[in-house]
Design an enzyme around this catalytic site. Structure first.
Site, PDB file in Angstrom:
ATOM      1  N   ASN A 124      46.220 -74.778 -14.317  1.00  0.00           N
ATOM      2  CA  ASN A 124      44.916 -74.205 -13.957  1.00  0.00           C
ATOM      3  C   ASN A 124      44.410 -74.629 -12.577  1.00  0.00           C
ATOM      4  OD1 ASN A 124      44.261 -72.701 -16.416  1.00  0.00           O
ATOM      5  ND2 ASN A 124      44.204 -74.708 -17.424  1.00  0.00           N
ATOM      6  N   MET A 126      45.224 -74.431  -9.519  1.00  0.00           N
ATOM      7  CA  MET A 126      45.274 -73.598  -8.310  1.00  0.00           C
ATOM      8  C   MET A 126      44.679 -72.210  -8.535  1.00  0.00           C
ATOM      9  SD  MET A 126      48.826 -74.597  -6.401  1.00  0.00           S
ATOM     10  CE  MET A 126      49.208 -76.325  -6.021  1.00  0.00           C
ATOM     11  N   LYS A 127      44.005 -72.051  -9.648  1.00  0.00           N
ATOM     12  CA  LYS A 127      43.360 -70.753  -9.890  1.00  0.00           C
ATOM     13  C   LYS A 127      42.115 -70.626  -9.007  1.00  0.00           C
ATOM     14  CE  LYS A 127      45.403 -70.166 -14.410  1.00  0.00           C
ATOM     15  NZ  LYS A 127      45.296 -70.353 -15.864  1.00  0.00           N
ATOM     16  N   HIS A 161      50.297 -71.206  -8.678  1.00  0.00           N
ATOM     17  CA  HIS A 161      49.823 -70.221  -9.667  1.00  0.00           C
ATOM     18  C   HIS A 161      48.312 -70.283  -9.665  1.00  0.00           C
ATOM     19  CE1 HIS A 161      49.760 -68.000 -13.501  1.00  0.00           C
ATOM     20  NE2 HIS A 161      48.796 -68.834 -13.853  1.00  0.00           N
ATOM     21  N   ASN A 209      48.818 -61.784 -10.255  1.00  0.00           N
ATOM     22  CA  ASN A 209      49.105 -62.068 -11.659  1.00  0.00           C
ATOM     23  C   ASN A 209      48.503 -60.997 -12.556  1.00  0.00           C
ATOM     24  OD1 ASN A 209      50.134 -63.966 -13.629  1.00  0.00           O
ATOM     25  ND2 ASN A 209      48.010 -64.540 -14.097  1.00  0.00           N
ATOM     26  N   GLU A 210      49.340 -60.436 -13.421  1.00  0.00           N
ATOM     27  CA  GLU A 210      48.855 -59.572 -14.516  1.00  0.00           C
ATOM     28  C   GLU A 210      48.046 -58.363 -14.042  1.00  0.00           C
ATOM     29  OE1 GLU A 210      46.852 -62.183 -17.233  1.00  0.00           O
ATOM     30  OE2 GLU A 210      48.599 -63.479 -17.454  1.00  0.00           O
ATOM     31  N   ASN A 251      53.787 -61.772 -10.930  1.00  0.00           N
ATOM     32  CA  ASN A 251      53.925 -62.437 -12.234  1.00  0.00           C
ATOM     33  C   ASN A 251      53.186 -61.656 -13.319  1.00  0.00           C
ATOM     34  OD1 ASN A 251      54.805 -64.899 -13.642  1.00  0.00           O
ATOM     35  ND2 ASN A 251      52.623 -65.371 -13.869  1.00  0.00           N
ATOM     36  N   HIS A 287      55.455 -65.292 -22.810  1.00  0.00           N
ATOM     37  CA  HIS A 287      54.708 -65.855 -23.936  1.00  0.00           C
ATOM     38  C   HIS A 287      55.180 -65.026 -25.132  1.00  0.00           C
ATOM     39  CE1 HIS A 287      52.172 -68.311 -21.453  1.00  0.00           C
ATOM     40  NE2 HIS A 287      51.899 -67.277 -20.693  1.00  0.00           N
ATOM     41  N   GLU A 315      56.415 -68.674 -17.724  1.00  0.00           N
ATOM     42  CA  GLU A 315      55.403 -69.262 -18.624  1.00  0.00           C
ATOM     43  C   GLU A 315      55.933 -69.308 -20.058  1.00  0.00           C
ATOM     44  OE1 GLU A 315      51.465 -67.579 -18.138  1.00  0.00           O
ATOM     45  OE2 GLU A 315      51.741 -67.288 -15.989  1.00  0.00           O
ATOM     46  N   ASP A 317      56.857 -69.795 -23.704  1.00  0.00           N
ATOM     47  CA  ASP A 317      56.578 -70.488 -24.969  1.00  0.00           C
ATOM     48  C   ASP A 317      56.915 -69.516 -26.094  1.00  0.00           C
ATOM     49  OD1 ASP A 317      54.236 -68.838 -24.828  1.00  0.00           O
ATOM     50  OD2 ASP A 317      53.008 -70.526 -24.167  1.00  0.00           O
ATOM     51  N   TRP A 363      55.249 -73.120 -20.610  1.00  0.00           N
ATOM     52  CA  TRP A 363      53.807 -73.168 -20.346  1.00  0.00           C
ATOM     53  C   TRP A 363      53.237 -74.388 -21.046  1.00  0.00           C
ATOM     54  CZ3 TRP A 363      52.239 -71.405 -16.165  1.00  0.00           C
ATOM     55  CH2 TRP A 363      50.875 -71.241 -15.887  1.00  0.00           C
TER      56      TRP A 363
HETATM   57  O1  G3I Z   1      38.233 -77.880 -18.126  1.00  0.00           O
HETATM   58  C1  G3I Z   1      37.196 -77.240 -18.881  1.00  0.00           C
HETATM   59  C2  G3I Z   1      36.400 -78.233 -19.642  1.00  0.00           C
HETATM   60  O2  G3I Z   1      35.737 -79.088 -18.738  1.00  0.00           O
HETATM   61  C3  G3I Z   1      35.412 -77.509 -20.534  1.00  0.00           C
HETATM   62  O3  G3I Z   1      34.743 -78.441 -21.345  1.00  0.00           O
HETATM   63  C4  G3I Z   1      36.132 -76.495 -21.426  1.00  0.00           C
HETATM   64  C5  G3I Z   1      35.172 -75.691 -22.267  1.00  0.00           C
HETATM   65  O4  G3I Z   1      35.695 -74.451 -22.600  1.00  0.00           O
HETATM   66  O5  G3I Z   1      36.859 -75.626 -20.615  1.00  0.00           O
HETATM   67  C6  G3I Z   1      37.821 -76.271 -19.838  1.00  0.00           C
HETATM   68  O6  G3I Z   1      38.502 -75.321 -19.083  1.00  0.00           O
HETATM   69  C7  G3I Z   1      39.392 -74.473 -19.780  1.00  0.00           C
HETATM   70  C8  G3I Z   1      40.781 -74.654 -19.166  1.00  0.00           C
HETATM   71  O7  G3I Z   1      41.672 -73.734 -19.758  1.00  0.00           O
HETATM   72  C9  G3I Z   1      41.323 -76.054 -19.365  1.00  0.00           C
HETATM   73  O8  G3I Z   1      41.520 -76.303 -20.716  1.00  0.00           O
HETATM   74  C10 G3I Z   1      38.932 -73.064 -19.610  1.00  0.00           C
HETATM   75  O9  G3I Z   1      37.709 -72.875 -20.303  1.00  0.00           O
HETATM   76  C11 G3I Z   1      39.976 -72.121 -20.159  1.00  0.00           C
HETATM   77  O10 G3I Z   1      39.601 -70.780 -19.836  1.00  0.00           O
HETATM   78  C12 G3I Z   1      41.291 -72.402 -19.524  1.00  0.00           C
HETATM   79  O11 G3I Z   1      42.259 -71.565 -20.099  1.00  0.00           O
HETATM   80  C13 G3I Z   1      43.416 -71.339 -19.340  1.00  0.00           C
HETATM   81  C14 G3I Z   1      43.630 -69.844 -19.190  1.00  0.00           C
HETATM   82  O12 G3I Z   1      44.870 -69.581 -18.573  1.00  0.00           O
HETATM   83  C15 G3I Z   1      42.548 -69.207 -18.331  1.00  0.00           C
HETATM   84  O13 G3I Z   1      42.607 -69.678 -17.028  1.00  0.00           O
HETATM   85  C16 G3I Z   1      44.575 -71.976 -20.087  1.00  0.00           C
HETATM   86  O14 G3I Z   1      44.439 -73.397 -20.054  1.00  0.00           O
HETATM   87  C17 G3I Z   1      45.885 -71.582 -19.425  1.00  0.00           C
HETATM   88  O15 G3I Z   1      46.962 -72.011 -20.200  1.00  0.00           O
HETATM   89  C18 G3I Z   1      45.963 -70.068 -19.302  1.00  0.00           C
HETATM   90  O16 G3I Z   1      47.148 -69.746 -18.625  1.00  0.00           O
HETATM   91  C19 G3I Z   1      47.436 -68.360 -18.505  1.00  0.00           C
HETATM   92  C20 G3I Z   1      48.127 -68.171 -17.164  1.00  0.00           C
HETATM   93  O17 G3I Z   1      47.327 -68.682 -16.134  1.00  0.00           O
HETATM   94  C21 G3I Z   1      48.449 -66.692 -16.935  1.00  0.00           C
HETATM   95  N1  G3I Z   1      49.236 -66.160 -18.033  1.00  0.00           N
HETATM   96  C22 G3I Z   1      48.681 -66.372 -19.351  1.00  0.00           C
HETATM   97  C23 G3I Z   1      48.397 -67.852 -19.593  1.00  0.00           C
HETATM   98  C24 G3I Z   1      47.860 -68.098 -20.994  1.00  0.00           C
HETATM   99  O18 G3I Z   1      46.638 -67.475 -21.176  1.00  0.00           O
END
Ligand code: G3I
Length: 403
Positions: A124, A126-127, A161, A209-210, A251, A287, A315, A317, A363
């Site tokens: 996350n 570099m988003k 990413h 992406n996507e 991607n 995925h 990614e 899994d 992932w």
């Molecule tokens: O870090 C905060 C935390 O401080 C807060 O308390 C909490 C409350 O919801 O959120 C935390 O952030 C979350 C972050 O993941 C870290 O866990 C975000 O809400 C959550 O939206 C975020 O989800 C990520 C998601 O992409 C959206 O960016 C997932 O970890 C990540 O695995 C997922 O990855 C994506 C790829 O980038 C693109 N392809 C699909 C893949 C799976 O969805």
């Protein structure tokens, strides 16, 4: 002389057993016995043995007995040496997406990442929302931490990413009021500031992406709405201007279950090549699920390779609970099905030409770190390490995939 010859034969036969070659069958042992008796001794000596040589007879019986034991081994269980790792065993880069907070706060996680992988993708950090927090404010702290870990301590490859995505956008972007030129400037500034910051440190980027729906149409994202369908090509041009050495990837997910989507992506990428848009690779997220068919996986990897671009399984899994069954438990049978699917994916991917194998990235690392249980509110175990960072059958499935 007879005793020395006997010792040589014993050495040869037992040597085979020590080397763990169960194919040293009875037949071979009896051949050694015959050779030993008839090539080593004269008729007179054999006659003497028959009269007096109990020692030799006992020795021969002992050897036959030992051979019988060795022949009873029907299968060899291969336990990899303790220093085995995915990065050592895979003939292409092997990576995982990495969480900064887990790297900093979980010793087991940090140790597995350090040992197992030679490529990392920030999950996350570099988003857009993580890096570009306000219109004129960038925050590289977490991303820099991961890059420094990868390059300074461990010399691992870093794959960026992701530059432009419809998710993980900060509110200043989703609320941005501006004409198409202002939006173009916003997108270009983001791409070029970020790519320039990491220039020379990152090997590659997921530039867009996507951008497609599963039906093969362009996704109706904020970027499409504000900038039109060719925004994707311009993202690649902007990234290339900022770091001409970086390898640039498109991607997406769904290649394995939507022929329409993978065809649309391939058409876009081959079109880019024809137009001279700087694209180097295609990322297949994968995925996927334990019961996805091998035919679909093969079709996805084959179609991606047919573009002639580098292919990154970016990614990976493998969900074990795609039907969201609450209360499902992980059985050995399910774990084995997952291992078999990992094996098939790795084996299929490994059959590509070496120049197209950019690598495979899972992932995240362990089942405890996966995005799946939280996102879908269900138990699941999609990754090669269990919640205690021990290797699952899936891990050995990956190793089997490159044998
Ligand atoms: O870090 C905060 C935390 O401080 C807060 O308390 C909490 C409350 O919801 O959120 C935390 O952030 C979350 C972050 O993941 C870290 O866990 C975000 O809400 C959550 O939206 C975020 O989800 C990520 C998601 O992409 C959206 O960016 C997932 O970890 C990540 O695995 C997922 O990855 C994506 C790829 O980038 C693109 N392809 C699909 C893949 C799976 O969805």
């Amino acid at each position: 002389m007879g005793a020395r010859a006997l010792a040589a034969v014993i050495k040869q036969v037992t040597g085979n057993m020590i080397n763990g070659q169960p194919q040293a069958a009875h037949f071979d042992c009896y051949k050694y016995m015959a050779a030993f008796l008839f090539l080593t001794f004269t008729k007179e000596e054999i006659s003497m043995i028959m009269r007096k040589g109990c020692f030799y007879i006992i020795a021969v019986l002992l050897i036959v007995s030992a051979c019988s034991k060795s022949n009873s081994i029907t299968a060899v269980t291969i336990t990899p040496p303790p220093d085995t790792s995915l990065q050592k065993m895979m003939p292409f880069p092997m990576g995982a997406s990495i969480s900064v907070s887990l790297m900093q706060n979980n010793i087991k996680y940090n140790a597995v990442v350090t040992k197992e992988y030679n490529s990392i993708t920030p999950e996350n950090a570099m988003k857009f929302a993580a890096l570009h927090t306000a219109q004129n404010t960038f925050n590289f702290t977490d991303a820099d931490y991961l890059v420094n870990f990868a390059l300074l301590n461990n010399n691992k490859r870093v794959h960026g990413h992701t530059l432009i995505w419809h998710q993980s956008l900060p509110s200043w972007v989703t609320n941005f009021a501006g004409d198409s030129a202002a939006w173009e400037n916003l997108m270009k500034t983001h791409i070029q500031t970020v790519v320039a910051h990491f220039k020379g440190k990152l090997t590659s980027w997921d530039v867009v992406n996507e951008a497609f729906d599963d039906n093969g149409n362009l996704r109706n994202s904020i970027w499409l709405q504000k900038l039109g369908g060719d925004y994707i090509a311009r993202c690649f041009q902007y990234a290339h201007e900022a770091d001409p050495a970086a390898l640039l990837f498109y991607n997406d997910y769904g290649h394995e279950y939507s022929a329409a989507k993978r065809t649309a992506i391939s058409n876009m990428l081959t079109g880019f090549k024809t137009r001279g848009i700087p694209v180097d690779g295609t990322g297949l997220q994968f995925h996927t699920r334990y019961n996805q068919t091998d035919a679909n996986i093969l079709a996805a990897i084959t179609a991606a390779a047919a573009t002639g671009l580098k292919v990154h399984i970016s990614e990976l899994d493998i969900a074990l609970n795609p039907d969201n069954i609450q209360g499902l438990t992980l059985t050995p049978a399910l774990a084995q099905q997952q291992a078999d699917k990992y094996k098939f994916i790795i084996k299929t991917y490994n059959s590509l030409p070496a120049s197209q194998k950019y690598g495979i990235t899972t992932w995240n690392v362990s089942d405890a770190d996966s995005w799946i249980p939280g996102t879908y509110n269900r138990p699941d175990w999609p990754l090669p390490f269990d919640a205690n960072y021990s290797r699952k059958p899936a891990y050995y499935g990956i190793l089997e995939g490159v044998k």
